[in-house]
Scaffold this active site. Structure first.
Site, PDB file in Angstrom:
ATOM      1  N   HIS A 234      34.519  49.551  42.851  1.00  0.00           N
ATOM      2  CA  HIS A 234      35.167  48.467  42.096  1.00  0.00           C
ATOM      3  C   HIS A 234      36.495  48.005  42.678  1.00  0.00           C
ATOM      4  O   HIS A 234      37.057  47.028  42.213  1.00  0.00           O
ATOM      5  CB  HIS A 234      35.382  48.875  40.636  1.00  0.00           C
ATOM      6  CG  HIS A 234      36.566  49.779  40.439  1.00  0.00           C
ATOM      7  ND1 HIS A 234      36.512  51.122  40.685  1.00  0.00           N
ATOM      8  CD2 HIS A 234      37.834  49.522  40.042  1.00  0.00           C
ATOM      9  CE1 HIS A 234      37.688  51.665  40.431  1.00  0.00           C
ATOM     10  NE2 HIS A 234      38.518  50.723  40.044  1.00  0.00           N
TER      11      HIS A 234
HETATM   12  C1  UD1 Z   1      41.486  47.143  37.047  1.00  0.00           C
HETATM   13  C2  UD1 Z   1      42.725  47.680  37.733  1.00  0.00           C
HETATM   14  C3  UD1 Z   1      42.335  48.825  38.670  1.00  0.00           C
HETATM   15  C4  UD1 Z   1      41.541  49.894  37.926  1.00  0.00           C
HETATM   16  C5  UD1 Z   1      40.348  49.248  37.217  1.00  0.00           C
HETATM   17  C6  UD1 Z   1      39.658  50.278  36.357  1.00  0.00           C
HETATM   18  C7  UD1 Z   1      44.506  46.034  38.144  1.00  0.00           C
HETATM   19  C8  UD1 Z   1      45.168  45.204  39.161  1.00  0.00           C
HETATM   20  N1  UD1 Z   1      43.370  46.658  38.534  1.00  0.00           N
HETATM   21  O1  UD1 Z   1      40.636  46.599  38.051  1.00  0.00           O
HETATM   22  O2  UD1 Z   1      43.501  49.424  39.183  1.00  0.00           O
HETATM   23  O3  UD1 Z   1      41.070  50.830  38.853  1.00  0.00           O
HETATM   24  O4  UD1 Z   1      40.830  48.194  36.355  1.00  0.00           O
HETATM   25  O5  UD1 Z   1      38.347  49.925  36.100  1.00  0.00           O
HETATM   26  O6  UD1 Z   1      44.989  46.143  37.049  1.00  0.00           O
HETATM   27  N2  UD1 Z   1      35.597  41.935  33.937  1.00  0.00           N
HETATM   28  C9  UD1 Z   1      34.594  41.717  33.020  1.00  0.00           C
HETATM   29  N3  UD1 Z   1      34.662  42.428  31.857  1.00  0.00           N
HETATM   30  C10 UD1 Z   1      35.657  43.300  31.549  1.00  0.00           C
HETATM   31  C11 UD1 Z   1      36.663  43.497  32.503  1.00  0.00           C
HETATM   32  C12 UD1 Z   1      36.622  42.812  33.683  1.00  0.00           C
HETATM   33  O7  UD1 Z   1      33.683  40.943  33.236  1.00  0.00           O
HETATM   34  O8  UD1 Z   1      35.635  43.903  30.455  1.00  0.00           O
HETATM   35  C13 UD1 Z   1      35.508  41.213  35.240  1.00  0.00           C
HETATM   36  C14 UD1 Z   1      36.231  39.882  35.229  1.00  0.00           C
HETATM   37  O9  UD1 Z   1      35.489  38.994  36.000  1.00  0.00           O
HETATM   38  C15 UD1 Z   1      37.537  40.207  35.949  1.00  0.00           C
HETATM   39  C16 UD1 Z   1      37.120  41.292  36.928  1.00  0.00           C
HETATM   40  O10 UD1 Z   1      36.111  42.028  36.257  1.00  0.00           O
HETATM   41  O11 UD1 Z   1      38.087  39.088  36.576  1.00  0.00           O
HETATM   42  C17 UD1 Z   1      38.235  42.219  37.330  1.00  0.00           C
HETATM   43  O12 UD1 Z   1      38.876  42.787  36.179  1.00  0.00           O
HETATM   44  P1  UD1 Z   1      40.433  43.229  36.244  1.00  0.00           P
HETATM   45  O13 UD1 Z   1      40.800  43.884  34.971  1.00  0.00           O
HETATM   46  O14 UD1 Z   1      41.259  42.099  36.717  1.00  0.00           O
HETATM   47  O15 UD1 Z   1      40.449  44.263  37.426  1.00  0.00           O
HETATM   48  P2  UD1 Z   1      39.542  45.541  37.682  1.00  0.00           P
HETATM   49  O16 UD1 Z   1      38.756  45.311  38.918  1.00  0.00           O
HETATM   50  O17 UD1 Z   1      38.810  45.907  36.451  1.00  0.00           O
HETATM   51  N1  UDP Z   2      33.821  55.889  34.182  1.00  0.00           N
HETATM   52  C1  UDP Z   2      32.944  55.797  33.116  1.00  0.00           C
HETATM   53  N2  UDP Z   2      31.839  55.006  33.256  1.00  0.00           N
HETATM   54  C2  UDP Z   2      31.568  54.299  34.377  1.00  0.00           C
HETATM   55  C3  UDP Z   2      32.486  54.395  35.470  1.00  0.00           C
HETATM   56  C4  UDP Z   2      33.603  55.202  35.332  1.00  0.00           C
HETATM   57  O1  UDP Z   2      33.146  56.438  32.077  1.00  0.00           O
HETATM   58  O2  UDP Z   2      30.534  53.603  34.428  1.00  0.00           O
HETATM   59  C5  UDP Z   2      35.021  56.738  34.053  1.00  0.00           C
HETATM   60  C6  UDP Z   2      35.150  57.807  35.109  1.00  0.00           C
HETATM   61  O3  UDP Z   2      34.456  58.980  34.738  1.00  0.00           O
HETATM   62  C7  UDP Z   2      36.657  58.007  35.173  1.00  0.00           C
HETATM   63  C8  UDP Z   2      37.198  56.637  34.880  1.00  0.00           C
HETATM   64  O4  UDP Z   2      36.158  55.923  34.225  1.00  0.00           O
HETATM   65  O5  UDP Z   2      37.088  58.892  34.154  1.00  0.00           O
HETATM   66  C9  UDP Z   2      37.566  55.961  36.165  1.00  0.00           C
HETATM   67  O6  UDP Z   2      37.755  54.602  35.950  1.00  0.00           O
HETATM   68  P1  UDP Z   2      37.650  53.537  37.117  1.00  0.00           P
HETATM   69  O7  UDP Z   2      36.835  54.050  38.233  1.00  0.00           O
HETATM   70  O8  UDP Z   2      37.250  52.260  36.473  1.00  0.00           O
HETATM   71  O9  UDP Z   2      39.177  53.337  37.541  1.00  0.00           O
HETATM   72  P2  UDP Z   2      40.183  54.143  38.501  1.00  0.00           P
HETATM   73  O10 UDP Z   2      40.163  55.573  38.128  1.00  0.00           O
HETATM   74  O11 UDP Z   2      39.760  53.889  39.910  1.00  0.00           O
HETATM   75  O12 UDP Z   2      41.482  53.477  38.231  1.00  0.00           O
END
Ligand code: UD1
Ligand code: UDP
Length: 390
Positions: A234
């Site tokens: 991601h």
């Molecule tokens: C964010 C964090 C990242 C973290 C991740 C955990 C920032 C800059 N990044 O990344 O550090 O590791 O969360 O998962 O804060 N979207 C949906 N539904 C949702 C959420 C997101 O469709 O419920 C889609 C949208 O198109 C959005 C894209 O995912 O634009 C990215 O979401 P965003 O929260 O901006 O960043 P993450 O990649 O989730």
């Molecule tokens: N996780 C989850 N379901 C998923 C993917 C991740 O419960 O489908 C959990 C995972 O076990 C961990 C946390 O989400 O505890 C990690 O989140 P993510 O990878 O989104 O973000 P990061 O840790 O890289 O910021």
């Protein structure tokens, strides 16, 4: 004492859960006043499987404030969160705001609180990738700079902060005692760096106990323990870059010839797989599924033969569960996992991923026995320290 936790993204709900449990248990040790713990949810993540499933499963109460900011460009998203968080904080007047990790929600919470002069605690402080191109690196540096309590998960994180000039490091960066001492109340003007252990270890220990009986994900996906790989992708640098995403999927395709790959897909990656026409059906041994709940994920991790991921949290969970990990990044903040080869960095390089994926595991059992990440009681330490100092 009134605490407000500000969260917004999947891993932050997981980090919040042990603190909610601990604050329900713990009274303020000095005044015998019950701790009041408010939750402010920015709405950065909002799909059921990225958000509410964690509140339901982990027994986190409904947020007191839902800011409903949603997705957008980084500046817009952070600005909206700051504006709306400020309104909630002005109304609530907490004694302390807790922010978690390194997302845009973390930065917005830290900035909004610091503008109001509210003390800030940063949970998962001191991590560094030393890659300023990652927005998470900038978020965590700025959150650390504005915090009063820098709660580090590891000794290494305390060391990083020491190198950046933070001078007030408790217990020389070693895990502090479980019962906080009066010394924490001294010199309130200097930010305090404290190794409390990793709150995700608290969460994983609590979660696994329930998941072992409560999750039937292996049956649902017809999987046998240690006969599948688990993958997630991601990070923006992998999922927004067509070449890199293709390279990772090409590697997965080859690896999956040996054993199937279970791939719960983050919405960002799902969107890009479609936009880049990287059709999942081509990769028939790669089982692309919706994001899974935390308990299901813990089980998928524990019984995987290997985990391929660019997630920060999952690198550590692989380590906690003694499962070898291939990290699809060029660097990691969780440097301890690299020691003795528990984790291997491959970036998005197809050949390196394939090689690491197939490499038979030469992990020694004792390489996992150290307590790099504390003892699963980070939440109690955090509440103990803050209640002495606030
Ligand atoms: C964010 C964090 C990242 C973290 C991740 C955990 C920032 C800059 N990044 O990344 O550090 O590791 O969360 O998962 O804060 N979207 C949906 N539904 C949702 C959420 C997101 O469709 O419920 C889609 C949208 O198109 C959005 C894209 O995912 O634009 C990215 O979401 P965003 O929260 O901006 O960043 P993450 O990649 O989730
Ligand atoms: N996780 C989850 N379901 C998923 C993917 C991740 O419960 O489908 C959990 C995972 O076990 C961990 C946390 O989400 O505890 C990690 O989140 P993510 O990878 O989104 O973000 P990061 O840790 O890289 O910021």
């Amino acid at each position: 004492m009134k605490i407000a936790s500000l969260v917004g993204a999947r891993p932050q709900f997981i980090k919040l859960a042990p603190l909610i449990k601990a604050s329900q248990r713990q009274k303020h040790p000095n005044s015998k006043i019950a701790l009041e713990h408010k939750i402010i949810h920015t709405g950065q993540h909002y799909d059921y499987k990225m958000d509410k499933v964690f509140f339901d499963e982990l027994g986190i109460p409904e947020p007191d404030y839902t800011l409903e900011v949603g997705s957008g460009s980084h500046g817009w998203q952070t600005g909206e969160m700051m504006k709306k968080a400020e309104e909630a904080l002005v109304k609530e007047k907490p004694d302390l705001v807790i922010v978690y990790g390194d997302t845009n929600s973390t930065l917005a919470g830290a900035l909004a609180s610091s503008k109001l002069g509210i003390p800030i605690a940063h949970v998962e402080s001191g991590l560094r990738s030393y890659n300023r191109n990652m927005s998470e690196e900038v978020n965590r540096i700025l959150a650390d700079r504005s915090s009063d309590f820098l709660f580090c998960p590891t000794e290494n994180a305390c060391e990083n902060l020491g190198k950046e000039g933070f001078s007030n490091v408790a217990n020389n960066g070693k895990l502090i005692d479980l019962s906080p001492s009066e010394s924490f109340s001294a010199d309130k003007s200097t930010p305090l760096v404290i190794n409390v252990g990793d709150i995700m270890y608290d969460a994983a220990l609590l979660g696994l106990k329930i998941a072992e009986t409560g999750s039937n994900i292996l049956e649902r996906l017809k999987l046998e323990p240690k006969k599948y790989y688990l993958a997630t992708v991601h990070r923006a640098e992998n999922s927004d870059d067509k070449k890199k995403l293709k390279s990772i999927l090409d590697a997965f395709t080859e690896i999956s010839i040996e054993k199937p790959i279970i791939f719960p897909v983050h919405p960002r990656t799902k969107k890009n797989l479609e936009a880049f026409h990287l059709a999942p059906s081509v990769f028939n041994q790669i089982q692309i599924i919706e994001p899974v709940s935390y308990f299901d994920m813990l089980i998928l991790e524990k019984y995987a033969t290997k985990i391929l991921t660019d997630s920060g949290g999952m690198q550590k969970e692989a380590y906690f569960f003694k499962v070898p990990c291939v990290t699809l990044r060029d660097e990691t903040e969780w440097v301890e996992t690299l020691e003795k080869g528990n984790n291997v960095l491959t970036g998005a390089d197809k050949n390196k991923i394939i090689q690491a994926g197939f490499q038979s595991s030469t992990l020694e059992h004792d390489s996992f026995s150290s307590t790099f990440y504390g003892d699963g009681q980070a939440a109690d330490r955090i509440l103990g320290v803050t209640s002495y100092r606030i």
